[in-house]
Scaffold this motif. Structure first.
Motif, PDB file in Angstrom:
ATOM      1  N   MET A 160      45.537  49.861  38.760  1.00  0.00           N
ATOM      2  CA  MET A 160      46.516  48.761  38.074  1.00  0.00           C
ATOM      3  C   MET A 160      47.231  49.387  37.081  1.00  0.00           C
ATOM      4  N   LYS A 214      48.666  49.339  33.008  1.00  0.00           N
ATOM      5  CA  LYS A 214      48.015  48.705  31.934  1.00  0.00           C
ATOM      6  C   LYS A 214      49.096  48.544  31.140  1.00  0.00           C
ATOM      7  N   ASN A 255      45.386  34.876  27.526  1.00  0.00           N
ATOM      8  CA  ASN A 255      44.927  34.295  28.853  1.00  0.00           C
ATOM      9  C   ASN A 255      46.149  34.028  29.515  1.00  0.00           C
ATOM     10  N   ARG A 307      47.715  37.350  30.573  1.00  0.00           N
ATOM     11  CA  ARG A 307      46.913  37.948  31.772  1.00  0.00           C
ATOM     12  C   ARG A 307      47.327  37.378  33.217  1.00  0.00           C
ATOM     13  N   ASP A 308      47.560  36.002  32.806  1.00  0.00           N
ATOM     14  CA  ASP A 308      47.858  35.167  34.319  1.00  0.00           C
ATOM     15  C   ASP A 308      49.443  35.468  34.562  1.00  0.00           C
ATOM     16  N   SER A 366      49.744  39.597  36.034  1.00  0.00           N
ATOM     17  CA  SER A 366      48.726  39.898  37.215  1.00  0.00           C
ATOM     18  C   SER A 366      49.234  39.890  38.434  1.00  0.00           C
ATOM     19  N   LYS A 367      50.410  39.027  38.405  1.00  0.00           N
ATOM     20  CA  LYS A 367      51.462  39.070  39.838  1.00  0.00           C
ATOM     21  C   LYS A 367      52.035  39.905  39.768  1.00  0.00           C
ATOM     22  N   GLY A 404      50.830  43.069  39.159  1.00  0.00           N
ATOM     23  CA  GLY A 404      49.909  44.288  39.077  1.00  0.00           C
ATOM     24  C   GLY A 404      49.772  44.926  37.937  1.00  0.00           C
ATOM     25  N   GLU A 414      47.541  44.979  34.375  1.00  0.00           N
ATOM     26  CA  GLU A 414      46.405  44.497  33.723  1.00  0.00           C
ATOM     27  C   GLU A 414      46.736  44.391  32.008  1.00  0.00           C
ATOM     28  N   THR A 415      46.391  43.395  31.284  1.00  0.00           N
ATOM     29  CA  THR A 415      46.857  43.114  29.955  1.00  0.00           C
ATOM     30  C   THR A 415      45.723  43.367  28.898  1.00  0.00           C
TER      31      THR A 415
END
Length: 197
Positions: free
Chosen positions: A1, A3, A15, A18-19, A22-23, A25, A27-28
């Motif tokens: 993934m 970053k 949060n 991150r949400d 994520s779509k 690909g 990573e936070t």
């Protein structure tokens, strides 16, 4: 993934990022996730963009990696666009979400015009390159009192346009589709994909 570091310690923002990422690909990581002590960045800018730039460039220079930062807040038309860049400290230097939103409600007491918007300015700092900016807004109005348990900040008193519920009453997935932050991220999507390939 892939970053990406986001220059914030605000868990609510973490949060959401991150949400949203994520779509793609991605990573936070927030400043809370890093072992190295980070320099403190004083938000001395007079605009959301200036504050986002200060945070992104300071951390990017320190870590020598691309860093995304946001500065966001609430603009209330009847309060001359306040709290604006002072949204997090509207009721005093100690950040207190409850006191901040109570101050907005107090100042709007008896005022009919409750039009407002959330604003998010994103700055993507890449060492050795020019910082990239995007802005997202979400129009709405201020409720007469707090409603809902979700979200953070002014979410319990902000009703987005076309809705009767506050951000704090909506499921996070629904809020994240229309929020000022998601709109700014959509604008920034191509730049982020380019630097992380």
């Amino acid at each position: 993934m892939k970053k990406l570091i986001v220059a914030t310690k605000n868990q609510g923002k973490v949060n959401e990022f991150r949400d949203m990422f994520s779509k793609y690909g991605i990573e936070t990581y927030s400043l809370n996730d890093l072992d190295t002590p980070m320099p403190d960045v004083e938000e001395t800018g007079t605009t959301f963009e200036e504050n986002a730039q200060l945070k992104a460039e300071t951390i990017a220079d320190f870590l020598q990696v691309p860093v995304l930062a946001d500065d966001s807040g609430l603009e209330v038309d009847a309060l001359n666009k306040r709290p604006g860049v002072f949204s997090a400290r509207f009721a005093g230097e100690e950040k207190d979400d409850q006191r901040n939103l109570e101050k907005v409600l107090d100042e709007l007491n008896g005022i009919e015009n409750r039009e407002a918007r959330f604003v998010c300015a994103l700055a993507l700092a890449i060492p050795g390159k020019e910082t990239i900016f995007e802005r997202g807004t979400c129009e709405g109005r201020i409720a007469t009192k707090s409603f809902g348990e979700s979200g953070f900040g002014y979410d319990p008193i902000f009703i987005p346009k076309g809705y009767e519920e506050t951000f704090a009453q909506l499921p996070s997935e629904e809020k994240n589709q229309m929020s000022h932050r998601s709109r700014a991220i959509q604008q920034m999507e191509t730049s982020i994909q380019d630097i992380l390939t």
